[in-house]
Design a protein around this motif. Sequence first.
Motif, PDB file in Angstrom:
ATOM      1  N   UNK A  75     -31.630 -73.593 -26.015  1.00 19.28           N
ATOM      2  CA  UNK A  75     -30.451 -72.780 -25.740  1.00 19.28           C
ATOM      3  C   UNK A  75     -30.504 -71.537 -26.627  1.00 19.28           C
ATOM      4  N   UNK A  76     -29.790 -70.500 -26.241  1.00 17.32           N
ATOM      5  CA  UNK A  76     -29.768 -69.282 -27.054  1.00 17.32           C
ATOM      6  C   UNK A  76     -28.389 -68.943 -27.576  1.00 17.32           C
ATOM      7  N   UNK A  77     -27.354 -69.697 -27.143  1.00 18.65           N
ATOM      8  CA  UNK A  77     -26.017 -69.341 -27.602  1.00 18.65           C
ATOM      9  C   UNK A  77     -25.106 -70.557 -27.654  1.00 18.65           C
ATOM     10  N   UNK A  78     -24.031 -70.382 -28.412  1.00 17.60           N
ATOM     11  CA  UNK A  78     -22.950 -71.361 -28.513  1.00 17.60           C
ATOM     12  C   UNK A  78     -21.695 -70.582 -28.874  1.00 17.60           C
ATOM     13  N   UNK A  79     -20.547 -71.248 -28.803  1.00 14.42           N
ATOM     14  CA  UNK A  79     -19.301 -70.579 -29.150  1.00 14.42           C
ATOM     15  C   UNK A  79     -18.634 -71.294 -30.311  1.00 14.42           C
ATOM     16  N   UNK A  80     -17.780 -70.551 -31.023  1.00 14.98           N
ATOM     17  CA  UNK A  80     -17.025 -71.112 -32.143  1.00 14.98           C
ATOM     18  C   UNK A  80     -15.642 -70.495 -32.145  1.00 14.98           C
ATOM     19  N   UNK A  81     -14.658 -71.293 -32.547  1.00 15.93           N
ATOM     20  CA  UNK A  81     -13.284 -70.812 -32.676  1.00 15.93           C
ATOM     21  C   UNK A  81     -13.042 -70.432 -34.132  1.00 15.93           C
ATOM     22  N   UNK A  82     -12.589 -69.203 -34.344  1.00 20.21           N
ATOM     23  CA  UNK A  82     -12.288 -68.717 -35.688  1.00 20.21           C
ATOM     24  C   UNK A  82     -10.998 -69.389 -36.158  1.00 20.21           C
ATOM     25  N   UNK A  83     -10.973 -69.800 -37.418  1.00 18.33           N
ATOM     26  CA  UNK A  83      -9.793 -70.460 -37.980  1.00 18.33           C
ATOM     27  C   UNK A  83      -8.579 -69.543 -37.900  1.00 18.33           C
TER      28      UNK A  83
END
Length: 171
Positions: A75-83
């Motif tokens: 895979x080349x990407x993922x997502x994250x939620x900023x605190x």
Amino acid sequence: MRAIRVASAALLGVSALTVTGCVAQASAESSGFRVAVLPSTIAAGGQVALRATGCDQDVLVTSGVFDDVTIRRGQTSATAMVDWDAKPGALYEVTFHCGTFWQNATLTIAGDRPVPPTPVPVHPSRGVHAGEGGSFAGFDLKEIGLGAALIAGSVGAAYHFSRRRTDEDGA
């Protein structure tokens, strides 16, 4: 006199080994491991895309502003939620770990006014996978053996010619 010749031949061999080791390390570091955080400025509570290319293993992404994320191999990407409690105007370092290599990116938290989320296109990871990545990706036993044989041959040739010169001098 003979000890000087043997020592210089040994020093030549060690120098050749040192130089080839540095070249191998430099090519591993420039393997094409690239990272990005998109968008680079986001409001607290927003979602960012984490992109990493050029790594043939799982990439661990860490930061003080979101939970650790793993970009799976292939895979080349993922997502994250900023605190939500991220400080407006603060800069946070985002570290991408690919085996023994790492790279950093900076994530800026937007000021007091809310910033609408920026859509980030996520492309499927298909197509050409150029480069090897990793620390020893392009090496195999044949190449290591060939390099060792070349170094041993140069040291042997230096010793042979210095020995031959000693015999001709009559020493």
